[in-house]
Design an enzyme around this catalytic site. Sequence first.
Site, PDB file in Angstrom:
ATOM      1  N   HIS A  92       0.822  -1.211   0.000  1.00 59.69           N
ATOM      2  CA  HIS A  92       0.000   0.000   0.000  1.00 59.69           C
ATOM      3  C   HIS A  92       0.856   1.261   0.000  1.00 59.69           C
ATOM      4  O   HIS A  92       2.049   1.248   0.323  1.00 59.69           O
ATOM      5  CB  HIS A  92      -0.912   0.009   1.233  1.00 59.69           C
ATOM      6  CG  HIS A  92      -0.166   0.052   2.538  1.00 59.69           C
ATOM      7  ND1 HIS A  92       0.399   1.207   3.047  1.00 59.69           N
ATOM      8  CD2 HIS A  92       0.135  -0.925   3.431  1.00 59.69           C
ATOM      9  CE1 HIS A  92       0.995   0.949   4.196  1.00 59.69           C
ATOM     10  NE2 HIS A  92       0.863  -0.350   4.452  1.00 59.69           N
ATOM     11  N   GLU A 167      -2.304  -6.813   7.517  1.00 61.55           N
ATOM     12  CA  GLU A 167      -1.027  -6.760   8.207  1.00 61.55           C
ATOM     13  C   GLU A 167      -1.083  -7.637   9.457  1.00 61.55           C
ATOM     14  O   GLU A 167      -2.158  -8.029   9.935  1.00 61.55           O
ATOM     15  CB  GLU A 167      -0.715  -5.299   8.577  1.00 61.55           C
ATOM     16  CG  GLU A 167       0.609  -5.064   9.282  1.00 61.55           C
ATOM     17  CD  GLU A 167       1.809  -5.549   8.486  1.00 61.55           C
ATOM     18  OE1 GLU A 167       2.036  -6.773   8.450  1.00 61.55           O
ATOM     19  OE2 GLU A 167       2.520  -4.696   7.913  1.00 61.55           O
TER      20      GLU A 167
END
Length: 301
Positions: A92, A167
């Site tokens: 990202h 994550e």
Amino acid sequence: MLLLCICNSVPTLTQYSCFSSSLTSKSPNYYSHYYYYNSKLTFKHKPHQTNTLTSFTCFSPMAAFNPSDGNVTQKGSGSVDPDCTQIIVVRHGETDWNAIGKMQGQLDVELNEVGRQQAVAVAERLSKEANISAIYSSDLKRALETAEMIAAKCGGLEVITDKDLRERHLGDLQGRLYHELARVTPKAHASFKSSRTDEEIPGGGESRDQLYQRCTSCLKRIGEAHRGQRVVVVSHGGAIRTLHNRAATKGQSPGKILNTSVSVLELSEGDLWSIKSWNDASHLKQTDFLESAFGGDSSSG
């Protein structure tokens, strides 16, 4: 792709900041190995070889080597072997927490303006790739917004979200500044730094083993669903490192995963994984945001 290169005065080791995965000499009397890793194209030659005409085969699906200036440029790619899945893995874009070193984990932090510009740059890059069949993303905002920008440039594909691409959950470390961890949350910090891969972080955090199982199982499912296709997966620094650990040969380090960096994995029949290129952020060299791409990974994912 066949390339010809006249090597005049060849050093033992030369590095170029560019993009490729593997170049191998075909000359019968000259051995060389060339590999792309962590934003470096490394040339390794036998010593005492000069004025050699060497032909190279470039195995990178996304790059072309120009021997006249040593540059590697992006190249649109065609079909994928029907027995494998090519997965373009993207981290990202930057967040404010990345920029200041605050632990994100699974807290839902948005992209900042730099991160949005990085996402635009990687979307433009991937729009030149042929035959992208699907785009998958973590459901966290920083990944999903990056994926949506890529999808808009790649024919308006729908982004498929998967929580298993999130994550690592960092437990009591989430929301805290990295440089304060040892003082403010010593027990969680010790678990985070532990060499034991099965140690969970206090406060509901995952162990590295749990992260590995979650992320690699997810990518395996995606690979099996898209044999013979090229797909994009947008995820996070810690998650992407686990994918590297599954695919890499022993002893290779993933390095710091750059914001909006592009890595290419191939998953083949028989659960065989390979890395075709790793951690390339050359698309940011055309912007003002390259330095920002290097922030945040080791401390906040």
